[in-house]
Write an enzyme that holds these catalytic residues in place. Structure first.
Site, PDB file in Angstrom:
ATOM      1  N   GLN A 107      34.795  45.552  29.686  1.00  0.00           N
ATOM      2  CA  GLN A 107      35.970  46.431  29.690  1.00  0.00           C
ATOM      3  C   GLN A 107      35.570  47.897  29.633  1.00  0.00           C
ATOM      4  OE1 GLN A 107      39.916  44.315  28.123  1.00  0.00           O
ATOM      5  NE2 GLN A 107      38.651  45.041  26.448  1.00  0.00           N
ATOM      6  N   GLU A 131      34.859  49.372  33.106  1.00  0.00           N
ATOM      7  CA  GLU A 131      36.052  49.763  33.855  1.00  0.00           C
ATOM      8  C   GLU A 131      36.688  51.006  33.241  1.00  0.00           C
ATOM      9  OE1 GLU A 131      38.808  46.934  35.310  1.00  0.00           O
ATOM     10  OE2 GLU A 131      37.437  45.239  35.110  1.00  0.00           O
ATOM     11  N   GLU A 132      36.687  51.082  31.918  1.00  0.00           N
ATOM     12  CA  GLU A 132      37.240  52.258  31.242  1.00  0.00           C
ATOM     13  C   GLU A 132      36.520  53.535  31.671  1.00  0.00           C
ATOM     14  OE1 GLU A 132      37.061  54.067  26.705  1.00  0.00           O
ATOM     15  OE2 GLU A 132      37.274  51.902  26.987  1.00  0.00           O
ATOM     16  N   ARG A 133      35.184  53.484  31.697  1.00  0.00           N
ATOM     17  CA  ARG A 133      34.411  54.682  32.034  1.00  0.00           C
ATOM     18  C   ARG A 133      34.579  55.051  33.499  1.00  0.00           C
ATOM     19  NH1 ARG A 133      29.674  51.963  28.487  1.00  0.00           N
ATOM     20  NH2 ARG A 133      30.241  52.864  26.468  1.00  0.00           N
TER      21      ARG A 133
END
Length: 439
Positions: free
Chosen positions: A238, A241-243
C-alpha cells in the site's frame, strides 16, 4: 508516453468538478479546519473518481493504474493540499490491500461503499512511538473465539474524525516483527474506539487528523484482510501506491509554480524583479515540472507500468519522483520568503508550508536521509558534516532540542558554543578551537 485522449478527458472532467464543487469552498473549509468529507466523496463516487482502478464488481471502473496516476495529477488543480490528501487516503492508501486481498464479503461490506463515497476510510499505521519504523507498532489484536480484541492507539490519522472505518495494522502474534502483523477493517463506531483529539497542524487545515485510542475493541476475525501475519507485507504494498500517488500529484502542481513565478515577477529588489536574479531564475526554471511521465526518471515508471499495469512493485522508480517533489515544494516556498508564511496569501499560506511537512512525514524523506549518510561516511571523522557544524553553531544557545532538529542527535551544544561528544564517540571538537582529545 502512456497518457491517451481518454486519460486527458478524465482529467478534464475531474477538473470541472473541482472548479464547481471544491475550489469555491476551499477558503471556508480551511478556516473551519475541516471539510465535509461525506458530501464531497458522495459526489465524487457518483462520477466514478473514487474507484478508478478498483474492480468493476464492487463499483469501480476497472481501469489500469495509469488512470489512477492521471486522477492524482488532476487533483493538484484543487487550491489547497488538504483535500487532495484526504481523497488520496480514500483511493490509494486505505483501500488497495482490501481491493486486492480482501474476501468478496469484506469487499462488499467496506470497499463498495468506499468507492461510492458512502463511507469515508482512514489508515491506521503510525503510532506515537512508531512512525517510520512500522515493524515496532504496539497495537495488538488478541484472538477471543471468532473475534479479535484490539488494544492500543494510532496517531496522525488523516480523515480520522470523519471516517466510517479504519484499515488497521495490528500485532496478532509474537515472534518476527515482520510476520506477526495483520490488516483489519475496523468500523469506527465500534464500542471502545475513541477519538482522543483532533490535531492542530501548521498546514493542511481542512484535512482532519486525529489521534485514536482502542480499548478492548471487539471485531470479527472475518474483518481480516488476506492472511493473518501478512499485514506488514500488505502495508508495504500500500505504501508503494501511496508514494506513487503523492509523487504524481505534486510533480504536476503547476498552480504553486505559476503562483511563484508571478510573485517573483511582480516583486522588486535592488531595482529589478526577483525573477531576474540569477539564482531565483534557475530555481523557477527547474521548478517547471511536467507530468510524472515527463519527470527525470519518469520514463522508468511508464515502462514499468507497461509490464505491471497494477502499479505495484515500483519502489525503486518512485523514489526519484518522491524526492523531486519534496525539493520542488521547498524551493518554491523559499522563493516567497516570509510572504510564503503569510496567512493572507491565497494559495501559498495553505499549501506549500503544510505540504512540505506532510511530505517529509509521509515519505520520510528517505532519499535525502540516505544522501546525508553517504556524505558523512566520506568524512575522516564520523561525527560531523560541514553543514551540520554550521547549523549546530547557529543553534547552540537553544541546546539539545534545536540541535536534534538539524539531524545531529548525537551531539550537544552548550551556551559557550562547545560541541560535546556523546559517550559512544571517540573524540570531541570545538567550533572555536582546534580539535583535541576528550578528557
Amino acid at each position: 508516453m502512456i497518457f491517451t485522449e481518454q486519460h486527458t478527458q478524465m482529467q478534464d472532467s475531474l477538473k470541472r468538478f473541482i472548479d464547481s464543487e471544491i475550489n469555491p469552498h476551499v477558503d471556508e473549509w480551511e478556516a473551519a479546519g475541516i471539510f465535509p468529507a461525506h458530501e464531497v466523496f458522495r459526489k465524487m463516487g457518483k462520477l466514478g473518481f473514487l474507484g478508478v482502478s478498483k474492480p468493476v464488481e464492487f463499483g469501480g471502473l476497472g481501469l489500469d493504474y495509469s488512470y489512477s496516476i492521471a486522477t492524482a495529477e488532476a487533483l493538484s488543480h484543487i487550491h489547497c493540499g488538504a483535500i487532495p490528501m484526504a481523497i488520496g487516503v480514500q483511493t490509494d492508501m486505505a483501500t488497495p490491500a482490501l481491493a486486492r486481498f480482501g474476501s468478496d464479503e469484506l469487499r462488499r461490506e467496506f470497499l463498495e461503499p468506499s468507492i461510492s463515497g458512502e463511507y469515508v476510510a482512514c489508515l491506521g499505521v503510525s503510532e506515537v512511538g512508531a512512525g517510520s519504523d512500522v515493524a515496532s507498532i504496539k497495537t495488538s489484536a488478541r484472538k477471543d473465539g471468532d473475534d479479535y480484541i484490539i488494544n492500543g492507539g494510532k496517531m496522525w490519522t488523516t480523515n480520522g474524525t470523519q471516517a466510517d472505518w479504519i484499515c488497521l495494522l495490528a500485532n496478532t502474534g509474537e515472534g518476527n516483527s515482520h510476520r506477526n502483523k495483520t490488516l483489519i477493517c475496523m468500523p469506527m463506531k465500534t464500542p471502545g474506539v475513541e477519538i482522543a483529539r483532533k490535531l492542530k497542524k501548521v498546514g493542511m487545515n481542512a484535512s482532519d487528523t486525529a489521534q485514536i485510542h482502542f480499548d478492548d475493541v471487539r471485531v470479527p476475525q472475518r474483518y481480516r484482510i488476506g492472511e493473518e501475519g501478512m499485514g506488514f507485507t500488505y502495508q508495504m504494498m500500500q505504501f508503494q501506491e501511496e508514494r506513487l500517488w503523492a509523487a504524481a500529484g505534486w510533480l504536476k502542481n503547476s498552480l504553486i509554480i505559476q503562483e511563484t513565478i508571478d510573485y517573483l515577477r511582480s516583486r522588486e529588489a535592488f531595482g529589478k524583479p526577483l525573477l531576474h536574479n540569477q539564482q531565483t531564475g534557475r530555481t523557477a526554471d527547474r521548478s517547471r515540472g511536467g507530468p510524472l511521465h515527463a519527470a527525470p526518471g519518469g520514463g522508468a515508471v511508464c515502462r514499468r507500468h507497461r509490464r505491471d499495469p497494477t502499479g505495484l512493485d515500483v519502489q525503486t522508480q518512485v523514489r526519484p519522483r518522491r524526492a523531486r517533489g519534496g525539493r520542488l515544494v521547498r524551493a518554491v516556498l523559499g522563493r516567497h520568503g516570509l510572504h510564503g508564511r503569510d496567512a493572507g496569501q491565497p494559495l501559498l499560506a495553505r499549501l506549500p508550508a503544510g505540504l512540505d511537512r506532510w511530505w517529509r512525514r509521509r515519505s520520510h524523506d528517505g532519499h535525502h536521509r540516505q544522501d546525508h549518510g553517504h556524505r558523512a561516511a566520506r568524512l575522516k571523522h564520523p561525527f560531523l558534516t560541514n553543514r551540520s557544524a554550521r547549523r549546530l553553531r547557529q543553534a547552540s544557545r537553544t541546546s539539545l532540542l534545536r540541535a536534534s532538529l538539524f539531524r545531529t542527535p548525537f551531539l550537544f551544544a552548550d551556551p559557550n558554543r562547545k560541541i560535546i561528544r556523546c559517550p559512544t564517540l571517540p573524540c570531541s571538537t570545538r567550533s572555536t578551537a582546534p580539535w583535541r582529545p576528550s578528557p
